[in-house]
Design an enzyme around this catalytic site. Structure first.
Site, PDB file in Angstrom:
ATOM      1  N   CYS A 240       9.728   1.318   3.570  1.00  0.00           N
ATOM      2  CA  CYS A 240      10.620   0.228   3.969  1.00  0.00           C
ATOM      3  C   CYS A 240      12.047   0.708   4.116  1.00  0.00           C
ATOM      4  O   CYS A 240      12.882   0.012   4.700  1.00  0.00           O
ATOM      5  CB  CYS A 240      10.542  -0.918   2.967  1.00  0.00           C
ATOM      6  SG  CYS A 240      11.215  -0.529   1.346  1.00  0.00           S
TER       7      CYS A 240
ATOM      8  N   LYS B 168      -1.191  -7.171  -8.970  1.00  0.00           N
ATOM      9  CA  LYS B 168      -2.151  -7.261  -7.860  1.00  0.00           C
ATOM     10  C   LYS B 168      -1.773  -6.190  -6.853  1.00  0.00           C
ATOM     11  O   LYS B 168      -0.900  -6.376  -6.015  1.00  0.00           O
ATOM     12  CB  LYS B 168      -2.094  -8.653  -7.224  1.00  0.00           C
ATOM     13  CG  LYS B 168      -3.409  -9.137  -6.577  1.00  0.00           C
ATOM     14  CD  LYS B 168      -3.943  -8.249  -5.465  1.00  0.00           C
ATOM     15  CE  LYS B 168      -3.167  -8.423  -4.186  1.00  0.00           C
ATOM     16  NZ  LYS B 168      -3.781  -7.608  -3.065  1.00  0.00           N
TER      17      LYS B 168
ATOM     18  N   GLU C 186      -5.353  -3.716  -1.874  1.00  0.00           N
ATOM     19  CA  GLU C 186      -6.758  -3.320  -1.952  1.00  0.00           C
ATOM     20  C   GLU C 186      -7.018  -1.989  -1.250  1.00  0.00           C
ATOM     21  O   GLU C 186      -8.075  -1.384  -1.438  1.00  0.00           O
ATOM     22  CB  GLU C 186      -7.656  -4.414  -1.371  1.00  0.00           C
ATOM     23  CG  GLU C 186      -7.409  -4.782   0.075  1.00  0.00           C
ATOM     24  CD  GLU C 186      -6.336  -5.847   0.256  1.00  0.00           C
ATOM     25  OE1 GLU C 186      -6.362  -6.516   1.315  1.00  0.00           O
ATOM     26  OE2 GLU C 186      -5.484  -6.009  -0.634  1.00  0.00           O
TER      27      GLU C 186
ATOM     28  N   SER D 229       5.493  -7.101   3.989  1.00  0.00           N
ATOM     29  CA  SER D 229       6.062  -7.454   5.281  1.00  0.00           C
ATOM     30  C   SER D 229       6.826  -8.764   5.195  1.00  0.00           C
ATOM     31  O   SER D 229       6.593  -9.592   4.299  1.00  0.00           O
ATOM     32  CB  SER D 229       4.957  -7.574   6.331  1.00  0.00           C
ATOM     33  OG  SER D 229       4.142  -8.705   6.064  1.00  0.00           O
TER      34      SER D 229
ATOM     35  N   PHE E   4       0.806  -1.222   0.000  1.00  0.00           N
ATOM     36  CA  PHE E   4       0.000   0.000   0.000  1.00  0.00           C
ATOM     37  C   PHE E   4       0.834   1.264   0.000  1.00  0.00           C
ATOM     38  O   PHE E   4       0.359   2.316  -0.415  1.00  0.00           O
ATOM     39  CB  PHE E   4      -0.920   0.016   1.235  1.00  0.00           C
ATOM     40  CG  PHE E   4      -0.215   0.283   2.540  1.00  0.00           C
ATOM     41  CD1 PHE E   4       0.096   1.573   2.945  1.00  0.00           C
ATOM     42  CD2 PHE E   4       0.147  -0.759   3.380  1.00  0.00           C
ATOM     43  CE1 PHE E   4       0.748   1.827   4.145  1.00  0.00           C
ATOM     44  CE2 PHE E   4       0.798  -0.518   4.577  1.00  0.00           C
ATOM     45  CZ  PHE E   4       1.098   0.774   4.958  1.00  0.00           C
TER      46      PHE E   4
ATOM     47  N   GLU F  72       9.160  -4.241  13.425  1.00  0.00           N
ATOM     48  CA  GLU F  72       8.986  -3.260  12.361  1.00  0.00           C
ATOM     49  C   GLU F  72       7.670  -2.522  12.600  1.00  0.00           C
ATOM     50  O   GLU F  72       6.591  -3.111  12.503  1.00  0.00           O
ATOM     51  CB  GLU F  72       8.964  -3.925  10.993  1.00  0.00           C
ATOM     52  CG  GLU F  72       8.870  -2.911   9.867  1.00  0.00           C
ATOM     53  CD  GLU F  72       8.703  -3.536   8.492  1.00  0.00           C
ATOM     54  OE1 GLU F  72       9.026  -2.871   7.501  1.00  0.00           O
ATOM     55  OE2 GLU F  72       8.228  -4.687   8.417  1.00  0.00           O
TER      56      GLU F  72
END
Length: 496
Positions: free
Chosen positions: A281, A173, A176, A226, A149, A381
């Site tokens: 990240c 993909k 969402e 992740s 995201f 994290e």
């Protein structure tokens, strides 16, 4: 209320599933639409479109592929503001940050425009008597990209320009939570002249992901997310015979040595710790202060942090909201726990007064000092605007602390000592290293990726490693026979 559909075979595709997920503006908390969640039948239909388009695109000349890439590049450059606004509306990041994201992604598009040179093979004439040997790199087939995201445009653009340029077809993909950017990009590809079915968008949750990981038509998977999910994607994809690059999580440290320019270091920590609300990240989440500079450095960072504004990304604040209310609360809970465990909250973002909707997912920049390595705020994290300060006495202690981390995505050192910097980049067990650069994301012609639990697979993103990931090598040995080559010879004929 709008519904975000799939993109398959060059057009919108509603699918047969009735499942949807809400699309929310994080700055207001208002649901602005819904996104279709594919069932297995829908996922297979999108994959079939990519598979059907592959033979013709594979055989399309490099000259024609490059023409499409250049056209896409020009369209993106002219209209990137539209894409940035979509990103801000669904992710929440500041508009200028969203524009920066698009620009960094466009670097990979520009790199891919040189595909004719990048795909050049090699040839040896007369390797053996009248025998020539040539090497080629050819596309794999339909490939899938599963993106997170936090970078709805940049992360997909790490992969699909090279996948398309090398002759593959793509199923993207997206998360969402941020689905609309992918559809905008799909329509831009169509406008650029990309044949139908070469670039497709599949929306969904685990059902869609699992079909991509198991469907035999998909030959390779690029994933960013992740660490637990990256491990799952890599394990499942490779078990199904796929080539997989799965980029996982991070806990990035920045070491500041006593000889460093502390003003430069303080600026860098604020920029790297709180940009995009820490949802990067490559964000610096741990500052390792060496020696007796900690008090001064923390004071400088705190002064700068308190000047930051938080609000709706369209109003030009320094920092926007977090992606969801649940994620905002999770990050705040880590701050709560750290404080209970004895850390000092120097700047507290939990009570920020944001310039945005009262139901926005607000958490201001937070600076936490006296953090120890056994605290969850250090070990986990967090993926939010929480910058931790760990104090150590020596460089060796700092180096050991970074190398002991299970992650190895990015790191930085701040120093004016060239010898210390050289020793650091040699000894550190991290994939991307900055010397007085807090967020060392490489340019598109280098490759992006970490070590240890930050990467599963052998290939990094973009650059030459990206070219190799989306292609496979072939070597052709040729001899045109003439009467002098007749007769029986059980040895190796090319060894002459």
């Amino acid at each position: 209320m709008r519904t975000v559909s799939h993109w398959s075979g060059g057009t919108f595709f509603a699918g047969t599933s009735t499942d949807t997920a809400p699309v929310t503006n994080p700055a207001t908390g208002i649901v602005t639409g819904s996104v279709a969640l594919a069932n297995v039948q829908d996922a297979r239909a999108v994959i079939d479109a990519a598979e059907s388009a592959f033979p013709a695109w594979r055989d399309t000349s490099l000259a024609k592929r490059t023409t499409v890439l250049f056209t896409f590049r020009e369209l993106l450059n002219a209209r990137k503001g539209e894409l940035a606004e979509i990103i801000t509306a669904e992710h929440g990041k500041v508009l200028s940050d969203a524009l920066g994201e698009v620009s960094r992604g466009q670097e990979v598009v520009e790199f891919a425009c040189g595909i004719a040179h990048l795909l050049k093979g090699g040839m040896t004439e007369n390797a053996s008597t009248n025998i020539d040997v040539a090497s080629f790199r050819q596309p794999l087939g339909p490939v899938a990209i599963i993106s997170p995201f936090n970078f709805p445009a940049m992360v997909p653009m790490w992969f699909f320009p090279l996948a398309i340029a090398t002759g593959n077809t793509v199923v993207l993909k997206p998360s969402e939570k941020v689905p609309t950017a992918a559809l905008w990009i799909a329509q831009l590809w169509a406008e650029a002249g990309l044949p139908a079915g070469v670039f497709n968008v599949l929306h969904g949750d685990k059902t869609a992901v699992d079909e991509l990981l198991s469907n035999p038509a998909i030959k390779a998977i690029s994933f960013v997310g992740s660490t637990p999910i990256a491990r799952y994607v890599y394990t499942t994809g490779t078990a199904n015979g796929k080539r997989v690059q799965a980029l996982g999580g991070a806990k990035n440290h920045a070491i500041v040595l006593p000889d460093a320019d502390l003003n430069l270091a303080a600026d860098a920590m604020v920029n790297a710790g709180f940009g995009s609300a820490g949802e990067r990240c490559m964000a610096i989440s741990v500052l390792v202060a060496v020696g007796d500079i900690a008090d001064t450095l923390v004071t400088k960072i705190a002064e700068r942090t308190r000047t930051l504004t938080t609000g709706d990304g369209t109003t030009n604040p320094d920092m926007g909201p977090l992606i969801t209310q649940a994620h905002r609360d999770k990050v705040a809970s880590y701050i709560d726990t750290g404080e209970k465990d004895g850390a000092t909250v120097v700047v507290d973002g939990r009570t920020v007064q944001a310039n945005g909707g009262p139901d926005g997912f607000w958490l201001g920049p937070t600076l936490i000092d006296h953090v120890s390595t056994d605290m969850s705020i250090y070990t986990d994290e967090i993926f939010g605007p929480a910058l931790c300060v760990v104090r150590v006495d020596t460089y060796d202690q700092a180096l050991h602390l970074v190398n002991a981390s299970p992650y190895g995505n990015g790191t930085a050192i701040f120093t004016n000592d060239g010898g210390a910097a050289r020793r650091f980049h040699n000894d550190i067990e991290v994939g991307m290293v900055g010397i007085n650069v807090p967020v060392p994301v490489p340019m598109a012609y280098y490759s992006f990726g970490g070590w240890k639990n930050s990467l599963f697979g052998d290939s990094h993103a973009h650059g030459t490693e990206g070219i190799h990931f989306f292609t496979r090598g072939k070597v052709v040995t040729t001899r045109w026979l003439d009467p002098s080559h007749g007769g029986i010879n059980l040895g190796f004929p090319e060894n002459n």
